[in-house]
Design an enzyme around this catalytic site. Structure first.
Site, PDB file in Angstrom:
ATOM      1  N   HIS A 132       3.527 -18.607 -11.175  1.00  0.00           N
ATOM      2  CA  HIS A 132       2.659 -17.262 -11.384  1.00  0.00           C
ATOM      3  C   HIS A 132       1.315 -17.531 -12.001  1.00  0.00           C
ATOM      4  CE1 HIS A 132       3.862 -13.079 -12.693  1.00  0.00           C
ATOM      5  NE2 HIS A 132       2.604 -12.957 -12.409  1.00  0.00           N
ATOM      6  N   ASP A 146       8.330  -8.016  -4.126  1.00  0.00           N
ATOM      7  CA  ASP A 146       7.718  -9.134  -4.953  1.00  0.00           C
ATOM      8  C   ASP A 146       8.024  -8.737  -6.426  1.00  0.00           C
ATOM      9  OD1 ASP A 146       5.327 -11.236  -4.995  1.00  0.00           O
ATOM     10  OD2 ASP A 146       4.971  -9.610  -6.630  1.00  0.00           O
ATOM     11  N   TYR A 148       8.095  -9.426 -15.450  1.00  0.00           N
ATOM     12  CA  TYR A 148       8.298  -8.101 -14.955  1.00  0.00           C
ATOM     13  C   TYR A 148       9.523  -7.484 -15.514  1.00  0.00           C
ATOM     14  CZ  TYR A 148       4.849  -9.249 -11.371  1.00  0.00           C
ATOM     15  OH  TYR A 148       3.740  -9.490 -10.882  1.00  0.00           O
ATOM     16  N   LYS A 196       8.793 -15.423  -9.419  1.00  0.00           N
ATOM     17  CA  LYS A 196       8.107 -16.357  -9.952  1.00  0.00           C
ATOM     18  C   LYS A 196       8.000 -16.724 -11.199  1.00  0.00           C
ATOM     19  CE  LYS A 196       4.592 -12.880  -8.255  1.00  0.00           C
ATOM     20  NZ  LYS A 196       4.955 -11.526  -8.611  1.00  0.00           N
TER      21      LYS A 196
HETATM   22  P1  NDP Z   1      -1.844  -2.049  -6.905  1.00  0.00           P
HETATM   23  O1  NDP Z   1      -3.430  -2.226  -6.576  1.00  0.00           O
HETATM   24  O2  NDP Z   1      -0.654  -2.087  -5.961  1.00  0.00           O
HETATM   25  O3  NDP Z   1      -2.009  -0.680  -7.410  1.00  0.00           O
HETATM   26  C1  NDP Z   1      -0.574   0.014  -7.834  1.00  0.00           C
HETATM   27  C2  NDP Z   1      -1.353   1.419  -8.796  1.00  0.00           C
HETATM   28  O4  NDP Z   1      -1.839   2.214  -7.583  1.00  0.00           O
HETATM   29  C3  NDP Z   1      -0.154   2.047  -9.457  1.00  0.00           C
HETATM   30  O5  NDP Z   1      -0.569   2.797 -10.450  1.00  0.00           O
HETATM   31  C4  NDP Z   1       0.288   3.193  -8.190  1.00  0.00           C
HETATM   32  O6  NDP Z   1       0.736   4.259  -9.011  1.00  0.00           O
HETATM   33  C5  NDP Z   1      -1.032   3.312  -7.575  1.00  0.00           C
HETATM   34  N1  NDP Z   1      -0.971   3.892  -5.979  1.00  0.00           N
HETATM   35  C6  NDP Z   1      -0.030   2.942  -5.402  1.00  0.00           C
HETATM   36  N2  NDP Z   1      -0.251   3.435  -4.031  1.00  0.00           N
HETATM   37  C7  NDP Z   1      -1.036   4.627  -3.809  1.00  0.00           C
HETATM   38  C8  NDP Z   1      -1.558   5.439  -3.152  1.00  0.00           C
HETATM   39  N3  NDP Z   1      -1.392   5.384  -1.824  1.00  0.00           N
HETATM   40  N4  NDP Z   1      -2.444   6.424  -3.517  1.00  0.00           N
HETATM   41  C9  NDP Z   1      -2.792   6.363  -4.885  1.00  0.00           C
HETATM   42  N5  NDP Z   1      -2.330   5.478  -5.822  1.00  0.00           N
HETATM   43  C10 NDP Z   1      -1.503   4.668  -5.343  1.00  0.00           C
HETATM   44  O7  NDP Z   1      -1.501  -2.950  -8.083  1.00  0.00           O
HETATM   45  P2  NDP Z   1      -0.706  -4.076  -8.903  1.00  0.00           P
HETATM   46  O8  NDP Z   1      -1.262  -4.600  -9.761  1.00  0.00           O
HETATM   47  O9  NDP Z   1       0.664  -3.227  -9.003  1.00  0.00           O
HETATM   48  O10 NDP Z   1      -0.403  -4.822  -7.654  1.00  0.00           O
HETATM   49  C11 NDP Z   1       0.569  -4.716  -6.672  1.00  0.00           C
HETATM   50  C12 NDP Z   1       1.758  -5.977  -7.013  1.00  0.00           C
HETATM   51  O11 NDP Z   1       1.020  -7.399  -6.879  1.00  0.00           O
HETATM   52  C13 NDP Z   1       2.429  -5.845  -8.258  1.00  0.00           C
HETATM   53  O12 NDP Z   1       3.287  -4.807  -8.158  1.00  0.00           O
HETATM   54  C14 NDP Z   1       2.876  -7.219  -8.505  1.00  0.00           C
HETATM   55  O13 NDP Z   1       4.177  -7.293  -7.560  1.00  0.00           O
HETATM   56  C15 NDP Z   1       1.888  -8.179  -7.649  1.00  0.00           C
HETATM   57  N6  NDP Z   1       1.125  -8.569  -8.854  1.00  0.00           N
HETATM   58  C16 NDP Z   1       0.913  -9.925  -8.967  1.00  0.00           C
HETATM   59  C17 NDP Z   1       0.334 -10.578  -9.919  1.00  0.00           C
HETATM   60  C18 NDP Z   1       0.149 -12.239 -10.114  1.00  0.00           C
HETATM   61  O14 NDP Z   1      -0.288 -12.532 -11.105  1.00  0.00           O
HETATM   62  N7  NDP Z   1       0.717 -12.600  -9.063  1.00  0.00           N
HETATM   63  C19 NDP Z   1      -0.603  -9.847 -10.750  1.00  0.00           C
HETATM   64  C20 NDP Z   1      -0.268  -8.336 -10.730  1.00  0.00           C
HETATM   65  C21 NDP Z   1       0.319  -7.856  -9.590  1.00  0.00           C
HETATM   66  P3  NDP Z   1       2.173   4.957  -8.722  1.00  0.00           P
HETATM   67  O15 NDP Z   1       3.169   3.825  -8.752  1.00  0.00           O
HETATM   68  O16 NDP Z   1       2.179   6.009  -9.928  1.00  0.00           O
HETATM   69  O17 NDP Z   1       2.072   5.363  -7.411  1.00  0.00           O
END
Ligand code: NDP
Length: 276
Positions: A110, A47, A52, A77
């Site tokens: 988006h 995704d 991004y 998106k």
């Molecule tokens: P998430 O809820 O997926 O959390 C990501 C964060 O959690 C990062 O800081 C990551 O750090 C950490 N993390 C991930 N897995 C673990 C784990 N198992 N244990 C501890 N920490 C963890 O947040 P996102 O906001 O990134 O959402 C996911 C995806 O959704 C985005 O990447 C994007 O593709 C999409 N999105 C879409 C939006 C929209 O408007 N349509 C808005 C926001 C996001 P690290 O990388 O250091 O592990």
């Protein structure tokens, strides 16, 4: 290797129920390495989004993986300032060029930019008709946005990608989407880390021999939600996909439902003013 169930859309296409979100991953090395590791662990859905800024790296990682294109599910998106009919057509072509692919599996609006998203949807319908997008959907749409869209749409969105996690359960919106066979896809499924120290999730994790992150993701899976956790760390990418070897009891599902606080990590779709 992990095997991920698929969710079938109303247009007959299907998506792996868990994918890798790549928001905030740097273009180049970071996103390519994360995707390489994820592909090796069995992830097949990615995704991304124009905003991004990493579509180039995403496309390179797909090519380098040597996985046949049809086995990978790619979402991107259209960004807010590209919305409108002609500008969406242009933005889509630019994304395709940067990604280096000849079709997109799922293209999403988006955010519901008022005064624009109806025309943006018309452009998505045209690109779908032309065979350049397999499935079309929306993101951050509330019930009233969907009701407005339905008045002129020829195609119903297959997906509404919304913020969803144990602190933002979104029951009414999910029920509305289910009634219209619009699949829910959860962004920030871990609340961007905010739910991971929740003592209820930690305690449930101990019960099942899993982490709080795995419990939160499994809860979404059992609610038929598509989920796209983001991590660029190999051990977490692996942890997040290792959720298909256990099931939460119904009582524990209810307990997690009860954690809802209507707490948003991201912007409110009824009150945002960025990117246009
Ligand atoms: P998430 O809820 O997926 O959390 C990501 C964060 O959690 C990062 O800081 C990551 O750090 C950490 N993390 C991930 N897995 C673990 C784990 N198992 N244990 C501890 N920490 C963890 O947040 P996102 O906001 O990134 O959402 C996911 C995806 O959704 C985005 O990447 C994007 O593709 C999409 N999105 C879409 C939006 C929209 O408007 N349509 C808005 C926001 C996001 P690290 O990388 O250091 O592990």
């Amino acid at each position: 290797m992990n095997s991920i169930p698929r969710v079938t859309f109303q247009d007959g296409k299907s998506i792996p129920q868990l994918g890798l979100g790549v928001f905030a991953m740097q273009d180049g090395k970071e996103v390519r390495e994360a995707m390489e590791f994820a592909f090796n662990e069995g992830y097949r859905s990615i995704d991304t989004a124009t905003i991004y800024g990493n579509e180039k790296g995403v496309g390179q990682a797909i090519e380098e993986s040597r996985i046949p294109r049809e086995r990978i599910f790619l979402t991107t998106k259209v960004w807010n300032n590209d919305q409108g009919y002609d500008s969406t057509l242009g933005a889509f072509q630019k994304s395709m060029d940067i990604l280096g692919v000849d079709y997109i599996d799922l293209y999403l609006i988006h955010w519901p930019v008022n005064g624009k998203y109806i025309d943006t949807w018309k452009a998505l319908e045209k690109l779908h008709q032309d065979g350049l997008i397999r499935s079309i959907g929306v993101s951050n749409f509330q019930v009233h946005h969907l009701e407005t869209l339905f008045k002129s749409a020829k195609i119903t969105p297959v997906v509404n990608q919304i913020e969803q996690h144990p602190y933002l359960v979104q029951k009414e919106l999910r029920d509305f989407c289910t009634q219209h066979d619009i699949k829910i896809e959860a962004w920030s499924p871990l609340g961007r880390g905010a739910v991971l120290d929740d003592q209820t999730l930690v305690r449930l994790g101990q019960k099942y021999g899993k982490t709080s992150a795995q419990v939160a993701l499994r809860w979404q899976i059992q609610h038929d939600i598509i989920t796209i956790p983001k991590s660029s760390k190999p051990e977490r990418i692996k942890e997040n996909i290792s959720i298909f070897d256990f099931s939460l009891e119904q009582g524990d599902m209810d307990i997690i439902d009860g954690l809802n606080r209507n707490h948003r990590i991201g912007p409110d779709p009824d009150n945002f003013n960025f990117g246009f």
